[in-house]
Structures are given as C-alpha cells and as structure tokens.
Design an enzyme around this catalytic site. Sequence first.
Site, short mmCIF file in Angstrom:
data_model
loop_
_atom_site.label_atom_id
_atom_site.label_comp_id
_atom_site.label_asym_id
_atom_site.label_seq_id
_atom_site.Cartn_x
_atom_site.Cartn_y
_atom_site.Cartn_z
N CYS A 2 56.94 -4.92 23.48
CA CYS A 2 57.14 -6.31 23.11
C CYS A 2 56.99 -7.18 24.35
CB CYS A 2 58.48 -6.61 22.46
SG CYS A 2 58.76 -5.75 20.92
N ARG A 27 51.84 -4.59 25.78
CA ARG A 27 53.21 -4.17 25.53
C ARG A 27 53.49 -3.94 24.05
NH1 ARG A 27 56.25 -5.29 30.03
NH2 ARG A 27 58.16 -5.05 28.86
N TRP A 72 55.93 -4.82 19.19
CA TRP A 72 55.73 -3.39 18.90
C TRP A 72 56.93 -3.01 18.04
CZ3 TRP A 72 58.24 1.30 19.75
CH2 TRP A 72 57.45 2.45 19.67
N ASN A 98 63.04 -8.44 23.06
CA ASN A 98 62.40 -7.16 23.38
C ASN A 98 63.54 -6.18 23.60
OD1 ASN A 98 61.01 -5.05 24.59
ND2 ASN A 98 60.68 -6.13 26.52
N GLY A 99 63.54 -5.05 22.89
CA GLY A 99 64.62 -4.07 23.04
C GLY A 99 65.15 -3.68 21.67
N GLU A 481 46.56 16.28 31.10
CA GLU A 481 46.22 14.85 31.15
C GLU A 481 44.90 14.59 30.42
OE1 GLU A 481 47.59 12.17 31.62
OE2 GLU A 481 46.04 10.72 32.14
N LYS A 485 44.62 11.99 27.34
CA LYS A 485 43.69 10.85 27.31
C LYS A 485 42.89 10.88 26.01
CE LYS A 485 44.69 8.47 29.61
NZ LYS A 485 45.84 8.90 30.30
N GLU A 488 45.14 9.93 23.02
CA GLU A 488 45.54 8.53 23.04
C GLU A 488 44.44 7.59 22.58
OE1 GLU A 488 48.43 7.27 26.62
OE2 GLU A 488 46.70 8.40 27.28
N HIS A 504 47.86 34.64 24.51
CA HIS A 504 49.19 34.93 23.96
C HIS A 504 49.48 34.11 22.70
CE1 HIS A 504 50.10 37.48 27.33
NE2 HIS A 504 49.87 36.50 28.20
N LYS A 601 52.03 0.04 26.18
CA LYS A 601 51.94 0.53 27.55
C LYS A 601 53.31 0.69 28.20
CE LYS A 601 49.19 0.21 31.65
NZ LYS A 601 48.72 1.59 31.47
#
Length: 606
Positions: A2, A27, A72, A98-99, A481, A485, A488, A504, A601
């Site tokens: 947010c 955000r 968000w 925000n929160g 990573e 990527k 995402e 295994h 982000k």
Amino acid sequence: MCGIVAYVGPKDAAPILLEGLQRLEYRGYDSAGVVVSNRGLKMRKVKGRVADLAAVVPARFKGTLGIGHTRWATHGAPSDVNAHPHLSADERIAVVHNGIIENADELRAKLEADGAVFLSETDTEVLAHLIARTVEDAESLAEAVRAALKRVVGTYGVAVIDAQRPGEVVVARNGSPIVLGIGEKEMFAASDVAALVRYTRQVVHLEDGELAVLKADGFNTFSSDARETAKEPLTVDWEAGHYDTGGYEHYLLKEISEQPETVARTLRGRLDDRFHIAHLGGLNMDARESRSFRRVKIIGCGSAYYSGQIGAQLIEELARIPSDAEPASEFRYRSPVVEPDTLYVAISQSGETYDTLAAVQELKRKGGRVLGIVNTVGSAIAREVDGGVYLHAGPEVSVASTKAFTSTAVAFALLALHLGRVRDLSPADGRRVVQGLRALPGQIEEILTLEPRIKELAGKYADSPSMMFVGRVRGYPVAREGAQKLKEVSYVHAEAYPASELKHGPLALIGPEMPTVAIVPDDELLDKNLTTLGEIRARGGRVLMVGHREADPRLADDCLVVPRNEIELDPILLSIPLQLFAYHAAVALGRDVDKPRNLAKSVTVE
Ligand code: G6P
C-alpha cells in the site's frame, strides 16, 4: 505494501497525489483513490490501477490539501468500495492506511453497536469512525488521531484530513513507513521517497510511534505521549530520473541492464589493492570485533533470502566461519537462540520488509549484534541495525528484484573478504577476490550481449507447464533465485532443487514436459553435475545448461555460456542469464512484467 501520499501547500493537490501514487504503485496496485479538501471533501476511488483512477478524476477536482492511496488488499477484496480513502459517516474525516489493524473486528462491533454504519469490509474504516467521534471535542486533529490510534492494535502508516481544518494533514507511523518531504511553503508525506523526489530532496523519516502535523509552512512531530520531537532533515541523493523507465519497455529490463553500473557502485571505494582487503566503514566494528564471531546468521525474505544463501556460502568459503541463511519470516517466529558470538546480517532492498524488520527487532531485544545489507538509505531496517553496508544500487522499481539481488551478493563478497582477511584468508587469495570483484561489471556487460539468444530460449521453453531448476552447493541459490524469478514474473511453475537431491525424489517429475535449467559452473563439482544431466536426459528430460562451456549435446539440449570469474564469485554472474530468461518468458506470455499479479514489492504486513 500500500502506498500513501499526502500534500498541503499552495498548488492543486490532485496532480501531485496522482503522480506520487504512480511512483508508489510497486507497493500495491489493486485499487487506488484520492481525496482533496475544498469546502468539504471530494473523493474518487476505483478498483484498478492509478491510471484508472486518473481517468475518473475530473479536471475540476480542485483543492490544495489532499491524501491518496494505492492498495494491496488485506481486508476485503479489491473493489471501489474497499479502496482507500475511507470517510467518516458525516464525511468530515478521510483516512488512508497502510498496515493491518488486528482488533478491527472488535472495534467495528463496538462502533456498530453504537450506531455506526460501515460501507466497506476494510479494517481501515474503523479509524475514520473512531476519529470522527472525538474530533469535535478535541483540541486538534492530532489529538483525535492520537486517541483513535491508542485503541488500535496492529501496524499502520496513516494520513488523515479533516474537512473542517483545511490547512493540515496528520500522519502517523507504527510499523509501516511514513516519510515527510519538506518543500518551499508546501509539505508532502509518503510511504517512500519515490513519491517525493520530484518535489523535494529534504526528507524526515518518522519513527514507530511518531505522529506529525503538516501545514504548508512546516511540520511538527510528536512522540506517542504527545511530546514534541526534534527531527533533522536528511538529503536524499536519488533523483526523479532514477524512477523513469529510461527508454526501456519495462523497469525489469532496465534494472537488469543497469547491473554493470550498479555492481560498480556497490564496489566503489571499497576495494583496497595494497592490502587486498575491503573497506566497509559502515560496519562500525574494529578488527578485533570482526575476529570475535564464531558463526554468521543471515536473514531476509524472498530474493533477499536467496542472495543471503550466496552470502553464507561466500563467508564460509572465504572467512571459514560457519554461516547460514534463513527466511526472516520464519526466524522471527521460532524464538531463535541468540548468541553473543554470532554475527547476524539482515538483508533488505527496501529496508522496510516487516518480517525482516521484526526479526531485527527481536534480535536487538535479545542483545544480538546485527548488520544490515540494505539499498534504501534511512529506511527502517537501516536505522535499526548496529551497522552495515549500503548497496548504492539506486531505486529498484520493478516488483521482481534483480539489481538489488546482485548488489547484495557483491556486498556479501566484500563482507566475506573483510572477515576473511582479519582471519586466515591469505593476501594472495585476497588479491584473487579483489581482482575477481573488479572484473564483475565488464563480465556482466558481456552476459547482457547474450540477450537475443536468451530471448529465443525463453520463447522455446516458456510454454512448459513447469520447470525444474537445479544447482549444486554454490549453484543451488542461483537455481532457487532463477526459479523464483520465473514464478514471479511469468507465473510458470518452477521448482528449485539441489542437483544432488534430484535422485532422492523429484526425478519422478522429470519427463519431456518438464524441462530443467541446470546451473553448471566449472568448479570441483562439474563432473557430478554432468552426471545429473545424464540422469535427466535418460528420463527424457530436456536440459538448458547455464555454465562456463558448451555441453556435450548428449547432456544438454541448449547451453548458455557465461564468462568465468573466481569460483566463489561465479554465482553472481550465473544469476544474470536467469533474470533475462524470466523476463523474456514473461514477455512471451504477455504478463504484466513489472507488476505481477498478487504481489507487491515492499511487504510491510506480516
Ligand atoms: C517481496 C518482493 C520480493 C522481495 C522481498 C524482500 O516479497 O516481492 O521481490 O525479494 O519482498 O524485499 P526486501 O525489500 O526486503 O529486499
């Protein structure tokens, strides 16, 4: 998570708020809204992007004071009604938040029993109602906001305006960032300096528990018990131009392409060719202290965690100190044993990730020594730690991290060199590492020239329902990573496994429909890795090998050859083709590259 923007001054607020929200869209981007004050409050809010909001804000949306928000979702699905701002029933108070307010249900039930009617499903709306109840009798808006926040359990960055006090904005912080921007006869506030740098470089970061009153001619800050606090403004060196796409189609591609420069900036002034050491003044540790640690524990979330795995490997190899990395989001909840001879290192691009911040605070409560590897100067984690290394990678806008990831790995190489050279790393090995680090920017340039070939390969593999990424020891975090990527930005399912573990269990998944990206550096594990490729091919699996030499066509269908550095530093270079691979797979699949679905982000909620 947010984004909040606020403005008070002589200009029309709406264009400034919309521009700021655009900068904060990383955000959260499921809905957006603005409210301005001009003989009453005028509000527009919509489900969708800031551009959708801009399209419904009329030209005559005048008012020189206002607040805005890009969301968000946490409480209630993205919708016009759940979008912020939220107003009190009498439309006197407007709030953006925000929160997460954890006791929102309980507060809502009490307010409803008292006659309040709620329009949205959000936790935020309770704040508008609470403030409206006391504002009439309060001496100031700040007092009414403070009283409301006292009843709230949870995290917040908030901005509040009152239609009857058209000259001021009140903002407060507890767990979610708020930065004030000081202009000429105008004041700004935002979740991040990104929204401010176009207007001012003079900023003030609020601490948790602080509240600020902004008026056109200045600001006052207060502690939670209403005592005035003294704040020194900071000058930020990021410029508005750093936030543009710079002619690239996406921020992600721009940030991947910037890496020769950003890695050079992380290294600048920190390498010493005389003693083959690293100068890291921000560590705030002398040589004796640097020698005293017997373990290193690294924490971070998402890509930061994976770069921490590379970091742990570097420290263990170069400094011979047992090191490991763990997701900060897990670490903080498991009541970790904190030991005096352990060096803790927290990683965060934004410096605001709540799980990482909470882990740092837990460590500090228990007396742990914590360093930060952080990109954003003055951010919450940077302020909380005992010392650290700034990345100087410049703002990272695309939700998926790339340049911050490589710069973090480079910062770890510097830290490992430092810790190694105060211990047993020989001057000759120190020289080898210093030279390797100096070679990185040029080698990254070389890797970037592989882009047309990587694009072609991404097109070839992008329609796979699922992909496997494997690597051994140094190559394993690279594989993780790389898989992250791809997931995402392209939404292609990807698994990452240590190459050694494939047999295994996960080998059962391998077949023509599940290709493997294999990280195969020319190190002492080369033969073992080639054996794994043989096992994959024997099961009909397709292989894209990323390494230092062309592979035998019996072992790999395709091959990406990157320049070789020192074996300890190779993971940094091997990560870069995988960034381009994910980018081009996402483009080929028509994804929203810079703002992938469901993500944000800067994750400032738990
Ligand atoms: C979010 C982002 C990731 C990022 C992580 C840590 O989950 O989607 O891309 O790696 O946060 O962010 P930080 O700012 O702490 O490095």
